[in-house]
Each structure stands twice: as C-alpha cells, then as structure tokens.
Design an enzyme around this catalytic site. Structure first.
Site, short mmCIF file in Angstrom:
data_model
loop_
_atom_site.label_atom_id
_atom_site.label_comp_id
_atom_site.label_asym_id
_atom_site.label_seq_id
_atom_site.Cartn_x
_atom_site.Cartn_y
_atom_site.Cartn_z
CE LYS A 211 21.96 -14.74 32.60
NZ LYS A 211 22.30 -16.07 32.07
CG HIS B 154 -7.16 9.90 4.01
ND1 HIS B 154 -6.80 10.04 5.34
CD2 HIS B 154 -8.15 10.80 3.79
CE1 HIS B 154 -7.55 10.97 5.89
NE2 HIS B 154 -8.38 11.46 4.98
CD GLU C 88 -2.10 18.44 7.71
OE1 GLU C 88 -1.08 18.81 8.33
OE2 GLU C 88 -3.20 18.30 8.26
CG ASN D 176 -10.37 -4.06 -7.30
OD1 ASN D 176 -9.42 -4.80 -7.49
ND2 ASN D 176 -11.56 -4.49 -6.92
NE ARG E 142 -9.77 -4.59 -11.47
CZ ARG E 142 -8.76 -4.08 -10.78
NH1 ARG E 142 -8.31 -2.87 -11.08
NH2 ARG E 142 -8.20 -4.74 -9.80
CG ASP F 28 -18.51 -5.49 -15.04
OD1 ASP F 28 -17.28 -5.71 -15.13
OD2 ASP F 28 -19.20 -5.85 -14.06
NE ARG G 201 -1.94 -9.06 -8.69
CZ ARG G 201 -2.28 -10.16 -8.04
NH1 ARG G 201 -3.29 -10.90 -8.45
NH2 ARG G 201 -1.59 -10.55 -6.99
#
Length: 538
Positions: free
Chosen positions: A149, A290, A342, A432, A452, A492, A534
């Site tokens: 200070k 990535h 890398e 997802n 998804r 699906d 999850r």
C-alpha cells in the site's frame, strides 16, 4: 466509507537504508542480505531468518529489539506491532506522519523482504488439519499488504526471483529504488497475497464440504508466458495452483519446444482421458486432437494400444497429442515417431525410448511420474461474461455405477467390456458424444454436434473413411458397441447406431421417451445398458 487521499506525490527515487527480512523460503537470502549490507543497509529480521543470517556472520537487528517486545505464542506474534507497521505505512512527506514517528520513536523501513509460510505445500502435501492451520501466515501478509500500500516509499519483495533485479536497481540508482519498480513489486505482492488467501478459502470450503461458498476465489503462480492464446491475437499465460494431481501442470518436460496454449489444453484432456484406465489392469493410449479423442485403445502393451488407437482415425491423429498410462518403451516410441505428433505425455519413459524421441527435436515429451486418479475430487471453473462457473470435477467412474440391462437381450461378456470402455471414453468427448467401440478400441467418434443423431452419423462416416484408408471391405463399426454421453431423446440416434452396425448400447437413460428407445432396441435385437449417470462435456 472511503478514506480521502492527501495527494502527496510519490518520489521517483527512495534511498534504502533499512530492510526488514522475514522469509520462509530462504533460498538466495544470505547472498541478497550480504549484498544489501555491503551497500550500507541496516538489516532487521525475525526468528529463523535472523538466526540464518547471523550464522553467516551478518550483522542483524532482531525485530524484538526494534519493538522492545519479545516474540510470543510460538512466534505467532512478533511483527504485529506499531513500531513495525508505523515504519511501513508512514507517508514520509506528510508532516503529521513525521510528528507521529518522532513522538513514538518509529523508525522508517524502506525495503521489506517476505515470503509466506508454505500453506499450499502443506495443504497439497497431505498435512493434517492442525498443520495446515498453523501454516496460515498472519504477520507476513499484514506486512506485505502494508508495504505494498505504501509503495510510494517502501519496496516489497515477495519472490526470490526478484532479488537480482532489486540489487541491479540499487546499483544503478546509487542505493535508491525507482517508483516504477516499487509499483511493480507492490502489484506482484498483492497478487501473491490474493492467491494465498484464495488457497486458504478453498481449503476451508473443501474441508467443511461447503458446495457453494458465498465468495469464491482462485489463484495461481505464473509458470509460463505463452507466445499467444488460442489465436495469435490473444495474450495468455499458464498458472499453477499447487495441486499435485499428475498431469501437464506437474510433468517434467524432457525435450521439445515450449508448450503452446492449445498444446497444454489438449495435453490435459489427453492425460485425463487415459488416466481412466488403470495401468495395473491394462495398457492404454489416447490420441487427442482439439481436446477430443480421435483414437483410444487398450492393449497388451503400449505399442499395441497405440496401433489400435491410431487405426480409428489416422488422418486426424496427424499433429495430435498422444497420452499413455504406462511407461513409454522403445517399440512404442518407434511407432509414435512414424507420424507428426505434437506431444507425448506418459508416466515415464525408458532411456532407449527417450533416445528415439530425441531424434524428433520439436516433439515434446512430458513425464508425469504417475497417472491421475479419476475418482479424485476437485474443482473445475470457466469464465463467462461478468462471472465464473464453478463445479466439482466429473469424477464419476463407470466401474462404480449400478448398470441396468433394460432390453430383452443382455450384452455378452465381450460386449459389456466394450460398453464400459466406450463409456469411459465418452466421458471425455465433447457433447453431444457418440463413441463406437470394438475389441477395446474406438472405431468411430462423433463429438460436439448440436444433434445426437448427427454425432452418430459423423462417427459412422469417420469409421467408413478409416476402413477405406486401410483397404478394409467394411468399417469396424460392424459388430461394435456404442456409448452415448447422455440419453437418446428420440429413437433416431439409436437407429443411426444400429445402421452403423452396433449390437449393444450404453447410455445414461432418463429420457421421457426411454420406452420408445428401448422398444426400438428390442425390435433390432440390441442389448441396452443404462448407467444413471450423464457425462456432458461442453
């Protein structure tokens, strides 16, 4: 209420006539103190530091002599005294302050050299509660903050790395220190006490199991200034918290160029993934690009696991990060060296393997000394505009879950092993996430899609591309299993996996349309296992 300033301009140069030294880390302190003494600076010190300097023949005035009050309570109280803090906080060009100093016989202190009790070291070193508390420094931070200070008149040094810089400035300025240097040292001092207090508050929150403290602070020490961040126009630095978790932050870099921002981010992702695989049970390799895996596999050896992982997506593996859960040996080093890589990160590497890698001078080799514990608790944080999002590390492990078969057909033993493998990997794929697996190796990975079903289709297409590149008649997704990081909201996504050739699926479950998805699985003879956990990863 704010305190009004007197607006007395700070002098450019302040002569250093008296220095107060009190350090926990005594590296370099004797040489620094000797150099100060040689410039005519009076040395004032405390307990252990004073004894260390006196043993080297330096003339040192003890703080208790300065204050007229002995150290008490096992050294807890020694510098918390007006004769110390008055010498630190006085505005030398203020008449009222000068009168107070004369009235109370307060002597000015121009240079303060302090580093704090090793709280972080004791905390992360497994110290018990009493030991950790005893290493919470009180007098040190008080003097650091007071000196910082009053940097208009006092220089505060908290890092041994700055000793040479201070001596050079004293030499160039005939025993004085310039204002700019005092400012920079003050800024560093406040950053240090902030990180110190952050570590203490974090420890208390963890110890008391406080999930969301009202105030949350994070701190770290600069390990590396990056050339740039994710992109060349972004500035970046790498900071260490002191946590001893094996990984990129604690690894020794054996060779290669300096790690970039993206290298560090991807290498951390790679090693956290491969640490899901117990090295006592199996050899495992993860290839990351990535921050997403483009190939993961188990094998009887690291070399075998690498070949299996590479086969998943050899195109994306070019320029990637390779993480191992066991020692890098010569045969694996030869395999990895065949394409541009890398970074290699592993618990260890044989001398022969290191010699092979050394032929690729730009290839970074990092050795961690062990793998991370996937069950270990910890915190993860990310910034948003105006705030921080903080959560517990995702330390859920598939082996600890109560897996439930919800279809008419149960998975075979081989399918179940592949399903567990796939779910381990899916935990580390951006949502997802869809992961196709066969023979304890990924054969298709779909990551980071808004739908998804798109992830399922992309993973299948990449498997088709890999098959064509390898000259195979059909992709390895034929007869594979599939993992989804979250439930299938519609049938699906599952049907896309069936079309790719999957025979069994593992997913968290919990959708409003679970019955519809299960019915579709039964209609196609698919075995489905539900985890109840999850693994979103954004």
């Amino acid at each position: 209420m704010a305190v009004s300033a007197k607006n007395i301009p700070a002098p450019d140069l302040v002569p250093v006539r008296r220095a107060l030294i009190s350090v926990s880390d005594k590296s370099g302190i004797v040489d620094f103190a000797r150099a100060l003494s040689g410039k005519g600076v009076e040395l004032v010190s405390t307990g252990g530091t004073s004894a260390a300097l006196q043993r080297e023949g330096l003339a040192v005035r003890d703080v208790s002599e300065l204050t007229g009050f002995p150290e008490i309570m096992d050294g807890r109280v020694k510098t918390l005294h007006p004769l110390v803090h008055g010498g630190l906080l006085s505005i030398r060009d203020d008449a009222e302050h000068q009168d107070a100093m004369k009235q109370h016989n307060i002597q000015p202190i121009d240079l303060v050299v302090i580093n704090l009790y090793p709280f972080e070291e004791v905390r992360f070193g497994g110290g018990d509660y009493a030991s950790v508390v005893e290493n919470i420094d009180i007098g040190g931070p008080a003097m650091v903050r007071a000196s910082a200070k009053n940097h208009a008149y006092v220089a505060i040094v908290t890092d041994p790395a700055d000793y040479a810089r201070v001596l050079e400035a004293l030499e160039q300025n005939n025993g004085s220190l310039p204002y700019r240097l005092r400012q920079e040292l003050a800024a560093k001092a406040y950053a240090r006490t902030a990180a110190y207090d952050a570590a203490i508050s974090q420890w208390f929150a963890e110890t008391l199991n406080v999930e969301a403290p009202e105030w949350r602070a994070f701190g770290g020490k600069l390990a590396q200034v990056m050339r740039y961040g994710e992109n060349p126009h972004q500035q970046a630095g790498f900071y260490l918290t002191g946590e001893k978790r094996p990984g990129v932050a604690t690894a020794r870099q054996i060779q290669g160029k300096q790690l970039s921002y993206n290298n560090i981010n991807d290498t951390d992702a790679a090693f956290e993934l491969v640490s899901e695989f117990d090295p006592a049970r199996t050899a495992a390799v993860a290839i990351i690009k990535h921050a997403n895996p483009c190939g993961v596999a188990e094998g009887a050896s690291i070399a075998e696991a690498y070949r299996k992982a590479l086969a998943c997506d050899p195109v994306s593996a070019f320029g990637g990060i390779v993480a191992l859960n066991r020692t890098l040996e010569a045969d694996a080093a030869e395999e990895i060296s065949k394409i541009f890589t890398e970074v290699i990160i592993a618990p260890d590497a044989t001398e022969e393997a290191q010699a092979i890698i050394a032929q690729k001078k730009n290839l970074r080799l990092l050795l961690t000394g062990g793998v991370a514990d996937p069950r270990q608790a910890g915190l993860a944080a990310k910034t948003v505009a105006g705030g921080l999002l903080v959560q517990n590390r995702d330390n859920g492990v598939v082996d600890d879950l109560d897996l439930k078969v919800v279809t008419k057909r149960a998975p075979t033993e081989k399918e179940l092993a592949d399903l567990k493998f796939a779910f381990r990997v899916a935990k580390h794929v951006k949502s997802n996430a869809i992961v196709y697996t066969k023979d304890l190796a990924t054969v298709g990975v779909g990551a980071g899609q808004m739908s998804r079903v798109d992830s399922a289709r992309i993973a299948a297409r990449k498997a088709q591309d890999a098959a064509e590149a390898a000259g195979l008649a059909e992709p390895l997704t034929k007869g594979c299993v599939v993992a989804s990081d979250a439930f299938f909201p519609f049938a699906d996504g599952l049907l896309s996996a069936v079309e790719a050739g999957a025979t069994a699926v593992i997913q968290p479950g919990g959708s409003m349309r679970d019955d519809e998805v299960i019915k579709a699985a039964d209609e196609h003879g698919i075995a489905m296992v539900v985890t109840g956990m999850r693994h979103f990863r954004h």
